[in-house]
Structures are given as structure tokens and as C-alpha cells.
Design an enzyme around this catalytic site. Structure first.
Site, PDB file in Angstrom:
ATOM      1  N   ARG A  29       2.496  -3.129 -10.720  1.00  0.00           N
ATOM      2  CA  ARG A  29       2.631  -1.732 -11.386  1.00  0.00           C
ATOM      3  C   ARG A  29       4.124  -1.729 -12.385  1.00  0.00           C
ATOM      4  NH1 ARG A  29       1.348   3.398  -8.320  1.00  0.00           N
ATOM      5  NH2 ARG A  29      -0.895   3.145  -8.261  1.00  0.00           N
ATOM      6  N   LYS A  84       2.663  15.013   9.969  1.00  0.00           N
ATOM      7  CA  LYS A  84       2.278  13.517  10.203  1.00  0.00           C
ATOM      8  C   LYS A  84       2.139  13.163  11.476  1.00  0.00           C
ATOM      9  CE  LYS A  84       2.877   9.131   7.367  1.00  0.00           C
ATOM     10  NZ  LYS A  84       4.057   8.325   6.452  1.00  0.00           N
ATOM     11  N   GLU A 122       7.777   1.973  -8.853  1.00  0.00           N
ATOM     12  CA  GLU A 122       7.969   0.539  -9.099  1.00  0.00           C
ATOM     13  C   GLU A 122       8.939   0.308 -10.479  1.00  0.00           C
ATOM     14  OE1 GLU A 122       5.484   1.021  -5.753  1.00  0.00           O
ATOM     15  OE2 GLU A 122       5.476   1.594  -7.696  1.00  0.00           O
TER      16      GLU A 122
END
Length: 624
Positions: free
Chosen positions: A387, A275, A359
Site C-alpha cells: 500500500r 471485541k 502504511e
């Protein structure tokens, strides 16, 4: 004239030219994000991966689905948006996420992670079985922990899929990944096990006459074997597993993609990337540069601001409250930094529960904690709370459990656009029995509300506290020192006036106050959206000829709708108007630009409210 997509020229480029192209694309991404803000470090990690993928798979014929825009900036640059890339996330410009209306190469729109595999299976199921088109899903390792991803993987063998899944593994989602699957993938990246390929795959690779073929094969490892009960979890689910592959070695990537492309079997290609690759400051602090506002492209220094965000005040307030009550725990879905909880995590690691991009799990986990007498605070962006709608209804509200939903980014978010705007939470939370919905109107009000709910014996059932993505000039420690108990049942009258009463919530209180002052109208700060302050509303109905509600949320089912219903029950004879967001998804742009387009900034509110005054005069109401 439409721009010719760059991917069509990739096949003619030499290895040296491909390396130069990768450097150029990385520079463009960095410079653009430095100017416009956006997702940097994750996109820097997928430059070589995307080039190699599009050297093998043709986006004009094959179907490539990217899981969110966090890794798809190079995809945009290669698929006809090079000339427009400078408009990334700007009002009227291209989106920072995948968007079907923007390009035919954005096959499936995505702003939330975990959708790519499920969508790819659905698309594949709709294709003619004899079509010679590959279906590829590119998904991050953090997104692989999402329930929708795991559910889709569970169906790969059942539906007879030939899907090719590219698992972009950088060991991070927004922050450090958590959970057992993350540990498994981390072990994979560290092991040097030799991958014994099936004979047909090995023969395909050998016929490509690559230099150092044994060196390539030595890096195609078995991976998950011997890590979970001696089994390979992906192969047990019906996929052929290859990896980890060096995600920055285009030659190696291209060889593996080419090897698996024409097999009528599903493959998971595990690609290890870094990353922030290629930009030193982004590699060293990939969390900060995951999603960032404007900064200096040379040094990585962010543009300074003396404003304080609601997220920051939330985090500081929670630390202070936790000092006073050991029952306070916070829960986050891979967002300790985004929700302002980094400091809380460092101070109270055993009372911080980061469950990854889950979630639904977070909501039910909070419900479970509440049954044991803990004060469970689930900090979540409004758009991601959507969600967990089912869990909020059945696991929290149906059982009337004292769970606090702290809803960040409520209302218009801005540059991230419609997938991230939190405009539905008032409507979908207000419809649920037992739920209390609160909307603080300032940083101090947020701290006071948290203090009252958590420390003043006000936590009797589910509570949602929503606050926007914006900042104010303030001193967080001064705010904390001035925390006080507030009345969560009553609206606060801020401005006396005649004829018209403006009922504003949250972020709309400040611009409405200016309008009320200029127009000599009354203004009420309506912190409690549910339940409504029936006593105050009855008094308003008795003294004003018109009531105007103002909210930064969808009008259908929102605060205004609830006020309308109660006024109707009171047989109110005056005029009622609701100001908010109509039945639409708002585009991306700065928060101020989007609010202006919706007429929810001060000039827009003034125009609308003046128009309402004119309507009242025309109907001979007592407005002077």
C-alpha cells in the site's frame, strides 16, 4: 446440493430464537478458531450486528460489503457456508476473508482494511438509479482511519450517494486504536447526549410501535457535535449520523436499520460493540485473540510451542540495538504486537510511533525522521507494504534516505491466504533505484543483519530486510548475545559441489542445503538480493555448467530474473533455471501445505533440481 442460506430463515425467528441463534453462532466461531486458528475477538463482536442487519437487508437482493474477514465470520455462517465452516482457513476449505469466487454473497473481496466504502460507492455508481436495492458498507473504526476510507467519505455527497455505512466501533483495530478520530469515537461512546432526529426519521421510528420508544431514541446520540470545533464531522461530509447504538441489542439495531433503509440519503450508523463479546477470555485480552493460532476453546490457553518466531527475534534485537543507539526509532501501522514490537513499545514508548492503519503515512513519516538524522525502522508485513509503494519510491528512495523497511511475513504466510502472502516484495523493491534488499536465512542471520545495518555504519540509504512467517527452535537471548557484523556485499558459500550451483535466498536456504548435500551440488546463501554479488556470480559462472536460483517470491522481476540478466551480460554459456512462485496467487492452507503445492519444500525442490540435472545431461553438459 447447495446449502440453503440461513439468512432466509431469520425473519421467521422469535426474539428468543434469535438470542439462541446468536449463542450458537458464537460457539461455532469460537470452536472453529480454537481448532483452525483465525480472527476471533473481532468476529465475536459482530454476531448480533450481522443477524440484525440481515433481518432488515436481504443479501440476496441488497448489496452488503464487509471490510475484511475480521468481522465477517457470522456473515459466512448466514450466507450458505454453515456446513463448511469447519474448513475455515484450511487447505481446500473456505477462506478467512471475503472472496468473490467463494460465494455470490461476498460481493467484494477484501483482505486489507479500508476498502468497503470506496467499493460500495463504485458499486452504487454502477447501479440503475431506479433500482430498489440498498448498498451497505460495514467497516471497523480502526479501518476508518485508513486513507482510502477517508477519501471515500469525502466523495459521498459529491456523487449523490444513498449509501448506508455501518461503523462497527469496538475501540480497537488489532491493538488499541490511535489518532484523533479514535479519540473522537471514544468520547462518543462515553457521552450521553440526546440525538434529536430529523422529523421524518423520528416519525418512521414511531410508526413501528416499539416498546419504550423514548428509551430507544435516548440512545441515538448526536455524537460528534461539540467534539471537533462544535461540528459533526460525518454530517459535514454529507451523511446523516445516528449513534452510538448498542451493537449487541438486536432489537435496537433492527429498529434503526429498518428506519434508515428506504431513505434516499446516505447514513452512517455508529454501532458500539465489544471485541470478544460473550467469551470471557477473548473480552479480557482482545488483542491476543484478534488473530491467534489454535487454542483450548474452554480456557483460551494457546497450544504451547518451543519455537521462536522471526517477529520475536526482530523485536528482541531492536530492543538491544536501541540500548546502544538513541537515534533508533521504530514505526508501525497498528501492528506493535504482530511485528514483535510490544516489548520495544513498553521499554521505549517515546521511540515507538504507532500511526494506525496508515502504511503510506508510515513510510513518509519514516522518511521525515531520516532527514533529521534518526535511524527510522518501519516494521510492516510484506502484504501491507504494498500500500505504500508510491511513498517508498518517491519519499524514501528518490531522496536516498536511510530508512530501514523491516518486512515481516515475506513469502508464503499460510492460512490467511493470497491477500496476506508476501510474494511480491523482492520484485517491486528490486526495481527501485537506491534500494538495497536483504534476505536473512536464519534467526541468527536476521539479528546479525540488523546489527550490521544499524550499528556498524552500514546505513547509507534505503534498506529492506525481509523475513518469513515461520519459527525455529532457539533461545532469543543467546541470539542477541552472539550478534556480530556480517558482510552484506558478499554471498556465502555453504556447500562445495560440482556442475550445478544453487543460489538460494532466505527461507529457501535450509531446504536447498539438504538437496545440495544429497546431489553433491554447490550452494550459496544469497543474503543480498540487491545489489547482487557480482564478484561471486562471476566466479560461479566460470566454474559451473548450470546455475539454479531458488526464492520464496514471484519469479517475474524477482531474484532469479536479476541473476539471469547479470549472467547474460557476462555472456554465460551454461544453463540457468529459476525456481520460485509462478504467475499466480497461491491459495490458503498451512504454510507447509502451500509451500508443498508450489514445490518449494524439500521434496519439491529435490524433484525440480533433479529434473534440471537430467536436462543438463541430455544436452551433454559436464555433469557427473
Amino acid at each position: 446440493m447447495a446449502e440453503s442460506p440461513l439468512f432466509k430463515r431469520l425473519g421467521s425467528l422469535s426474539r428468543r430464537e434469535l438470542t439462541v441463534l446468536a449463542s450458537e453462532l458464537r460457539r461455532i466461531v469460537t470452536d472453529t478458531v480454537a481448532r483452525n486458528g483465525g480472527h476471533l475477538s473481532s468476529n465475536l463482536g459482530t454476531v448480533e450486528l450481522t443477524i440484525a442487519l440481515y433481518r432488515v437487508f436481504d443479501p440476496g437482493r441488497d448489496i452488503v460489503i464487509w471490510d475484511t474477514g475480521h468481522q465477517a465470520y457470522t456473515h459466512k455462517l448466514l450466507t450458505g457456508r454453515y456446513d463448511r465452516f469447519s474448513t475455515l482457513r484450511q487447505y481446500g476449505g473456505i477462506s478467512g476473508f471475503l472472496r468473490r469466487s467463494e460465494s455470490p454473497f461476498d460481493v467484494f473481496g477484501a483482505g486489507h482494511v479500508g476498502t468497503a466504502i470506496a467499493a460500495a460507492l463504485g458499486i452504487e455508481g454502477a447501479l440503475d438509479k431506479n433500482e430498489e436495492r440498498s448498498v451497505v458498507a460495514v467497516i471497523g473504526d480502526g479501518a476508518m482511519t485508513a486513507g482510502s476510507s477517508l477519501e471515500a467519505l469525502n466523495q459521498v455527497e459529491q456523487v449523490g450517494s444513498r449509501i448506508k455505512i455501518v461503523l462497527n466501533d469496538n475501540g480497537m483495530s488489532i491493538g488499541k486504536n490511535v489518532g484523533r478520530l479514535s479519540s473522537v469515537l471514544s468520547d462518543l461512546r462515553l457521552k450521553r447526549l440526546y440525538r434529536s432526529l430529523k422529523g421524518d426519521v423520528k416519525e418512521t421510528l414511531e410508526t413501528m410501535k416499539l416498546d419504550n420508544i423514548e428509551s430507544l431514541l435516548s440512545r441515538l446520540k448526536n455524537g460528534l457535535k461539540q467534539t471537533i470545533l462544535g461540528a459533526n464531522i460525518f454530517e459535514d461530509l454529507g451523511l446523516n449520523y445516528i449513534g452510538p447504538i448498542d451493537g449487541h441489542n438486536m432489537k435496537e439495531l433492527e429498529a434503526v436499520f429498518g428506519a434508515v433503509k428506504d431513505f434516499d440519503e446516505p447514513f452512517l450508523i455508529h454501532v458500539a460493540t465489544t471485541k470478544g463479546f460473550g467469551i470471557e477470555y477473548a473480552e479480557e485480552d482482545s488483542t491476543t485473540f484478534h488473530s491467534i493460532g489454535s487454542f483450548d476453546a474452554e480456557t483460551g490457553e494457546p497450544k504451547q510451542s518451543d519455537s521462536v518466531s522471526y517477529s520475536m527475534v526482530f523485536g528482541e534485537t531492536m530492543k538491544s540495538i536501541a540500548e546502544k543507539d538513541s537515534r533508533v526509532h521504530v514505526i508501525t501501522a497498528a501492528m506493535p504486537d504482530g511485528t514483535g514490537l510490544r516489548g520495544f513499545l513498553e521499554k521505549y514508548p517515546t521511540r515507538t510511533h504507532d500511526l494506525g492503519i496508515t502504511e503510506q503515512l508510515c513510510a513518509t513519516y519514516a522518511a521525515g525522521m531520516a532527514t533529521m538524522g534518526h535511524k527510522a525502522v518501519f516494521a510492516v508485513y510484506s502484504t501491507f507494504l504494498q500500500r505504500a509503494f508510491d511513498q517508498v519510491i518517491h519519499d524514501i528512495c528518490l531522496q536516498d534516505l536511510p530508512v530501514i523497511l523491516c518486512i515481516d511475513r515475506a513469502g508464503i504466510v499460510g492460512n490467511d491466504g493470497p491477500t496476506h502472502n508476501g510474494i511480491f516484495d523482492i520484485a517491486f523493491l528490486s526495481m527501485i533505484p537506491n534500494m538495497r534488499v536483504l534476505c536473512p536465512s536464519s534467526l541468527q542471520d536476521l539479528a546479525d543483519t540488523l546489527y550490521t545495518v544499524l550499528l556498524c555504519d552500514q546505513l547509507k540509504g534505503p534498506v529492506a530486510i525481509r523475513y518469513p512467517k515461520c519459527s525455529e527452535k532457539a533461545d532469543p537471548q543467546s541470539i542477541i548475545s552472539m550478534m556480530k557484523r556480517v558482510n552484506l556485499q558478499r554471498w556465502c558459500g555453504l556447500k562445495h559441489g560440482e556442475g550445478v550451483a544453487i543460489l538460494a535466498t532466505g527461507s529457501m536456504v535450509t531446504p536447498s542445503l539438504r538437496v545440495a548435500d544429497e546431489e553433491r551440488m554447490a550452494l550459496y546463501d544469497c543474503r543480498n538480493i540487491k545489489p547482487l554479488d557480482e564478484s561471486s556470480l562471476a566466479d560461479i559462472a566460470a566454474h559451473f555448467d548450470a546455475v539454479v536460483t531458488v526464492e520464496e517470491g514471484i519469479l517475474h522481476g524477482g531474484f532469479g530474473s536479476a541473476v539471469n540478466r547479470m549472467l547474460n551480460d557476462m555472456e554465460y554459456r551454461g544453463i540457468v533455471r529459476n525456481i520460485g512462485i509462478e504467475d499466480r496467487f497461491s491459495d490458503h492452507g498451512s504454510r507447509s501445505e502451500v509451500l508443498s503445492s508450489l514445490a518449494l519444500d524439500y521434496p519439491g525442490l529435490r524433484r525440480q533440481i533433479r529434473k534440471i540435472r537430467g536436462e543438463l545431461c541430455a544436452h551433454n553438459h559436464r555433469i557427473r
